[in-house]
Design a protein around this motif. Structure first.
Motif, PDB file in Angstrom:
ATOM      1  N   LEU A   1       8.579  -3.894  -3.548  1.00 55.51           N
ATOM      2  CA  LEU A   1       9.111  -2.577  -4.319  1.00 55.51           C
ATOM      3  C   LEU A   1       9.174  -3.223  -5.694  1.00 55.51           C
ATOM      4  N   ALA A   2      10.024  -4.391  -5.723  1.00 55.16           N
ATOM      5  CA  ALA A   2      10.215  -4.861  -7.043  1.00 55.16           C
ATOM      6  C   ALA A   2       8.611  -5.061  -7.798  1.00 55.16           C
ATOM      7  N   CYS A   3       7.906  -5.683  -6.978  1.00 54.45           N
ATOM      8  CA  CYS A   3       6.620  -5.959  -7.741  1.00 54.45           C
ATOM      9  C   CYS A   3       5.364  -5.210  -7.551  1.00 54.45           C
ATOM     10  N   ARG A   4       5.899  -3.840  -7.309  1.00 55.52           N
ATOM     11  CA  ARG A   4       4.623  -2.816  -7.074  1.00 55.52           C
ATOM     12  C   ARG A   4       3.659  -2.853  -8.367  1.00 55.52           C
ATOM     13  N   ASP A   5       4.098  -3.096  -9.428  1.00 55.23           N
ATOM     14  CA  ASP A   5       3.297  -2.847 -10.651  1.00 55.23           C
ATOM     15  C   ASP A   5       2.593  -4.042 -10.983  1.00 55.23           C
ATOM     16  N   GLN A   6       2.823  -5.203 -10.206  1.00 56.10           N
ATOM     17  CA  GLN A   6       1.849  -6.535 -10.321  1.00 56.10           C
ATOM     18  C   GLN A   6       0.738  -6.327  -9.484  1.00 56.10           C
TER      19      GLN A   6
ATOM     20  N   ALA B   1       0.805  -1.272  -0.039  1.00 49.62           N
ATOM     21  CA  ALA B   1       0.066   0.037   0.042  1.00 49.62           C
ATOM     22  C   ALA B   1       0.820   1.264   0.069  1.00 49.62           C
ATOM     23  N   ARG B   2       2.101   1.351   0.644  1.00 47.07           N
ATOM     24  CA  ARG B   2       2.715   2.552   0.863  1.00 47.07           C
ATOM     25  C   ARG B   2       4.291   2.128   0.562  1.00 47.07           C
ATOM     26  N   PRO B   3       4.660   1.769  -1.045  1.00 46.43           N
ATOM     27  CA  PRO B   3       5.975   1.472  -1.219  1.00 46.43           C
ATOM     28  C   PRO B   3       6.994   2.565  -0.932  1.00 46.43           C
ATOM     29  N   GLY B   4       6.544   3.995  -0.895  1.00 50.38           N
ATOM     30  CA  GLY B   4       7.505   4.937  -0.612  1.00 50.38           C
ATOM     31  C   GLY B   4       8.136   4.807   0.843  1.00 50.38           C
ATOM     32  N   LEU B   5       7.279   4.511   1.804  1.00 51.52           N
ATOM     33  CA  LEU B   5       7.306   4.491   2.969  1.00 51.52           C
ATOM     34  C   LEU B   5       8.560   3.173   3.318  1.00 51.52           C
ATOM     35  N   THR B   6       7.918   2.237   2.758  1.00 56.13           N
ATOM     36  CA  THR B   6       9.062   1.208   2.741  1.00 56.13           C
ATOM     37  C   THR B   6      10.248   1.452   2.244  1.00 56.13           C
ATOM     38  N   ALA B   7      10.235   2.167   1.142  1.00 59.82           N
ATOM     39  CA  ALA B   7      11.615   2.340   0.541  1.00 59.82           C
ATOM     40  C   ALA B   7      12.527   3.171   1.563  1.00 59.82           C
TER      41      ALA B   7
END
Length: 199
Positions: free
Chosen positions: A157-162, A97-103
């Motif tokens: 993060l790598a799969c965020r477009d899936q 849900a929040r890939p930026g926070l994860t990064a």
């Protein structure tokens, strides 16, 4: 469709800002770059967050709030595989849900900035607390938790477009396996997200 709340808008802004801070560092990310990424004017962004540093602090604070809420949700559960699976599932949801926070959580934002380093250490401590791992946990548990967390975040993060409904069960299975627990991965993830029978 209801209008997003101020909190939802702020979380979207902070997630986008966090992704930029993780990629470029706070020092090399301008407020204009964040404004461009979020679709807000620089003036509008500065009205919500007065400085770039305030954006970075707010992003770290939001990440910590999510992790503390997660830890509180499992605090009554005894340490063990069931608790670990619950934490992994909640972290997978957050990462998707929040890939930026994860990064941002994975990065070494601002390398030498002491306050940010302290907040990232606080984040790591909160994550270990969620897994009921004491500060003096055995080396094997520390390595497994670190591998679980790093792998989960990196894979999300790598799969965020899936499609998240396809990725989530695989993330949970892989991260749970990294902890040394039997993985409950589905043989074939569903092709479509489940629908509510009431629809």
């Amino acid at each position: 469709m209801p209008r997003p709340t101020r909190q939802q808008i702020d979380e979207e802004i902070l997630d986008a800002a966090a992704a930029l801070f993780a990629r470029h560092g706070v020092a090399h990310t301008s407020v204009q770059r964040v404004a461009d990424a979020t679709g807000y004017s620089k003036t509008g962004l500065l009205h919500r967050f007065p400085t770039k540093e305030a954006l970075a602090e707010a992003a770290l604070t939001l990440t910590l709030e999510h992790v503390h809420r997660l830890a509180g949700g499992v605090a009554a559960s005894p340490p063990g595989p069931a608790r670990d699976r619950a934490v992994v599932g909640a972290l997978a949801d957050l990462a998707l849900a929040r890939p930026g926070l994860t990064a941002l959580a994975l990065s070494s934002v601002g390398g030498g900035v002491e306050e940010q380093a302290r907040r990232l250490e606080e984040l790591a401590a909160a994550l270990f607390e969620a897994f009921a791992a004491p500060p003096d946990a055995p080396a094997e548990r520390v390595v497994r938790l670190t591998t679980c967390l790093g792998g989960l975040a990196t894979a999300a993060l790598a799969c965020r477009d899936q499609p998240p409904h396809l990725v989530r069960p695989l993330l949970v299975a892989a991260a749970t396996g990294a902890l040394g627990h039997p993985a409950d991965a589905p043989a074939d993830p569903p092709a479509e997200p489940p629908t509510d029978a009431r629809d």
